[in-house]
Design an enzyme around this catalytic site. Structure first.
Site, PDB file in Angstrom:
ATOM      1  N   ASP A   7       0.851  -1.190   0.000  1.00  0.00           N
ATOM      2  CA  ASP A   7       0.000   0.000   0.000  1.00  0.00           C
ATOM      3  C   ASP A   7       0.894   1.251   0.000  1.00  0.00           C
ATOM      4  O   ASP A   7       2.078   1.173   0.332  1.00  0.00           O
ATOM      5  CB  ASP A   7      -0.887  -0.037   1.251  1.00  0.00           C
ATOM      6  CG  ASP A   7      -1.634   1.253   1.477  1.00  0.00           C
ATOM      7  OD1 ASP A   7      -2.312   1.710   0.537  1.00  0.00           O
ATOM      8  OD2 ASP A   7      -1.537   1.815   2.586  1.00  0.00           O
ATOM      9  N   LEU A   8       0.313   2.394  -0.363  1.00  0.00           N
ATOM     10  CA  LEU A   8       1.098   3.633  -0.376  1.00  0.00           C
ATOM     11  C   LEU A   8       0.887   4.484   0.881  1.00  0.00           C
ATOM     12  O   LEU A   8       1.713   4.494   1.775  1.00  0.00           O
ATOM     13  CB  LEU A   8       0.770   4.461  -1.626  1.00  0.00           C
ATOM     14  CG  LEU A   8       1.493   4.074  -2.919  1.00  0.00           C
ATOM     15  CD1 LEU A   8       1.108   5.030  -4.040  1.00  0.00           C
ATOM     16  CD2 LEU A   8       3.004   4.083  -2.735  1.00  0.00           C
ATOM     17  N   ASP A   9      -0.230   5.197   0.953  1.00  0.00           N
ATOM     18  CA  ASP A   9      -0.454   6.139   2.052  1.00  0.00           C
ATOM     19  C   ASP A   9      -0.526   5.423   3.394  1.00  0.00           C
ATOM     20  O   ASP A   9      -1.288   4.476   3.572  1.00  0.00           O
ATOM     21  CB  ASP A   9      -1.742   6.926   1.807  1.00  0.00           C
ATOM     22  CG  ASP A   9      -1.627   7.856   0.623  1.00  0.00           C
ATOM     23  OD1 ASP A   9      -1.071   8.951   0.789  1.00  0.00           O
ATOM     24  OD2 ASP A   9      -2.071   7.475  -0.476  1.00  0.00           O
ATOM     25  N   THR A  41      -2.795   0.288  -4.272  1.00  0.00           N
ATOM     26  CA  THR A  41      -3.181   1.547  -3.646  1.00  0.00           C
ATOM     27  C   THR A  41      -4.542   2.044  -4.108  1.00  0.00           C
ATOM     28  O   THR A  41      -5.064   1.607  -5.136  1.00  0.00           O
ATOM     29  CB  THR A  41      -2.110   2.625  -3.960  1.00  0.00           C
ATOM     30  OG1 THR A  41      -2.480   3.870  -3.361  1.00  0.00           O
ATOM     31  CG2 THR A  41      -1.978   2.831  -5.460  1.00  0.00           C
ATOM     32  N   GLY A  42      -5.077   2.977  -3.353  1.00  0.00           N
ATOM     33  CA  GLY A  42      -6.295   3.654  -3.766  1.00  0.00           C
ATOM     34  C   GLY A  42      -6.015   4.816  -4.694  1.00  0.00           C
ATOM     35  O   GLY A  42      -6.926   5.345  -5.326  1.00  0.00           O
ATOM     36  N   LYS A 210      -8.904  -4.173  -3.928  1.00  0.00           N
ATOM     37  CA  LYS A 210      -7.484  -4.523  -3.936  1.00  0.00           C
ATOM     38  C   LYS A 210      -7.271  -6.034  -3.951  1.00  0.00           C
ATOM     39  O   LYS A 210      -6.396  -6.543  -4.657  1.00  0.00           O
ATOM     40  CB  LYS A 210      -6.785  -3.927  -2.707  1.00  0.00           C
ATOM     41  CG  LYS A 210      -6.596  -2.421  -2.736  1.00  0.00           C
ATOM     42  CD  LYS A 210      -5.734  -1.979  -1.550  1.00  0.00           C
ATOM     43  CE  LYS A 210      -5.457  -0.495  -1.562  1.00  0.00           C
ATOM     44  NZ  LYS A 210      -4.523  -0.090  -0.487  1.00  0.00           N
ATOM     45  N   ASP A 233      -2.087  -0.641   6.077  1.00  0.00           N
ATOM     46  CA  ASP A 233      -2.395   0.034   7.350  1.00  0.00           C
ATOM     47  C   ASP A 233      -3.861   0.394   7.532  1.00  0.00           C
ATOM     48  O   ASP A 233      -4.279   0.697   8.646  1.00  0.00           O
ATOM     49  CB  ASP A 233      -1.573   1.335   7.457  1.00  0.00           C
ATOM     50  CG  ASP A 233      -2.094   2.418   6.528  1.00  0.00           C
ATOM     51  OD1 ASP A 233      -2.508   3.480   7.015  1.00  0.00           O
ATOM     52  OD2 ASP A 233      -2.108   2.203   5.303  1.00  0.00           O
ATOM     53  N   SER A 234      -4.661   0.382   6.460  1.00  0.00           N
ATOM     54  CA  SER A 234      -6.001   0.972   6.508  1.00  0.00           C
ATOM     55  C   SER A 234      -7.101  -0.021   6.152  1.00  0.00           C
ATOM     56  O   SER A 234      -6.817  -1.115   5.647  1.00  0.00           O
ATOM     57  CB  SER A 234      -6.068   2.170   5.546  1.00  0.00           C
ATOM     58  OG  SER A 234      -5.181   3.188   5.938  1.00  0.00           O
ATOM     59  N   ASN A 236      -9.025  -0.170   3.637  1.00  0.00           N
ATOM     60  CA  ASN A 236      -9.038  -0.617   2.242  1.00  0.00           C
ATOM     61  C   ASN A 236      -7.956  -1.654   1.939  1.00  0.00           C
ATOM     62  O   ASN A 236      -7.875  -2.162   0.816  1.00  0.00           O
ATOM     63  CB  ASN A 236      -8.951   0.567   1.263  1.00  0.00           C
ATOM     64  CG  ASN A 236      -7.619   1.291   1.284  1.00  0.00           C
ATOM     65  OD1 ASN A 236      -6.729   0.971   2.075  1.00  0.00           O
ATOM     66  ND2 ASN A 236      -7.478   2.276   0.419  1.00  0.00           N
TER      67      ASN A 236
END
Length: 286
Positions: A7-9, A41-42, A210, A233-234, A236
């Site tokens: 994931d990114l953010d 990622t989103g 995802k 981390d989130s 999603n």
């Protein structure tokens, strides 16, 4: 062959929305070791590509809306139903909720989007004088710093122009508005919802996500579930965890991810991705 999906953010990116040199070099070491590394990622593909710079790796973007292989070759895309998208966009406009529309080339946003969020934050500060709002505003500003963002005067018109639409993202400091929007979305069977933060709702096609996209990419490369390592981390990222044999939660992750994880790495501000990759490459994580 192993696959690491990142994931990114809140995961690969630090709080300044930057990929550290440590994380970047760790990804290169993993690729050199024969591991398939993909971003999951989103964010939009073009935004991710701008961030990755010299890393030519597959990209799963828009929460599974698009899958690009190395060389930026499109493998798959899942489009939002235009009628369903317009219906929820009309609802968001009627409730004065800020949202973005993810298309092939841009993140389209309302022309008055920044002012709208600033007004919401002012209301929040008035009602809660002791509330620390600097970090909240920084989170909002992350939206406007994304590559490819394009404010337009009549955002609803995008649903009439034949654009490919992959996702809508709502952002609000008004938690009651977000709660009502989540309830409204339950009536739209062609759409699904997830989140990458407290003030965000991500709206995508019901057939997207995802996890589904990661499974599709792994199948193309002949990678088994037990060889997939998902890092996130989130909320999603939960669908990634459902299809991965190894589930790595960031130290800053939500509790639900930590509970489902097989390993908790350091936080995104402590190069947690690099830390896990080094654990894997050195054999300390079996």
């Amino acid at each position: 062959m192993k696959c690491i999906a990142i994931d990114l953010d809140g995961t690969l990116l630090n709080k300044e929305s930057v990929i550290s040199a440590e994380n970047r070099e760790a990804i290169k070491r993993a690729v050199d070791a024969g591991i398939l590394v993909t971003i999951c990622t989103g964010r939009a593909t073009f935004d991710v590509k701008a961030l990755l710079d010299d890393l030519d790796i597959p990209i799963i973007a828009a929460n599974g809306g698009t899958i690009h292989d190395t060389g930026y070759r499109l493998i798959s895309r899942t489009l939002m139903d235009q009628e369903a998208g317009k219906a929820i966009a009309d609802y968001l406009l009627s409730k004065n909720i800020y949202f973005e529309v993810y298309t092939d080339d841009h993140l389209l946003s309302p022309f008055d989007g920044e002012a709208k969020l600033h007004a919401e934050l002012d209301i929040l500060k008035s009602a809660n004088p002791n509330e620390q709002t600097d970090d909240l505003w920084q989170g909002a500003m992350t939206q406007f710093k994304q590559f490819g963002i394009k404010p337009i005067p009549h955002i609803e018109s995008v649903f009439d122009g034949g654009e490919n639409i992959y996702k809508l993202l709502c952002f609000s400091f008004d938690m009651d508005k977000l709660k009502q929007a989540k309830e409204e979305l339950k009536h739209h069977k062609k759409l699904a919802q997830t989140s990458s933060g407290k003030h965000i709702i991500e709206i995508l096609p019901a057939s997207s996500g995802k996890g589904r996209a990661l499974t599709k990419l792994a199948d193309i490369y002949g990678i088994e579930t037990q060889d997939i390592y998902a890092i996130g981390d989130s909320p999603n990222d939960l669908s990634m965890f459902e299809v991965a044999g190894h589930r790595i939660a960031m130290e800053n992750a939500i509790d639900e991810l930590k509970e489902k994880s097989t390993f908790v790495t350091k936080s995104n501000d402590e190069n947690g991705v690099a830390y896990f990759i080094d654990q894997l490459l050195s054999g300390q994580y079996a």
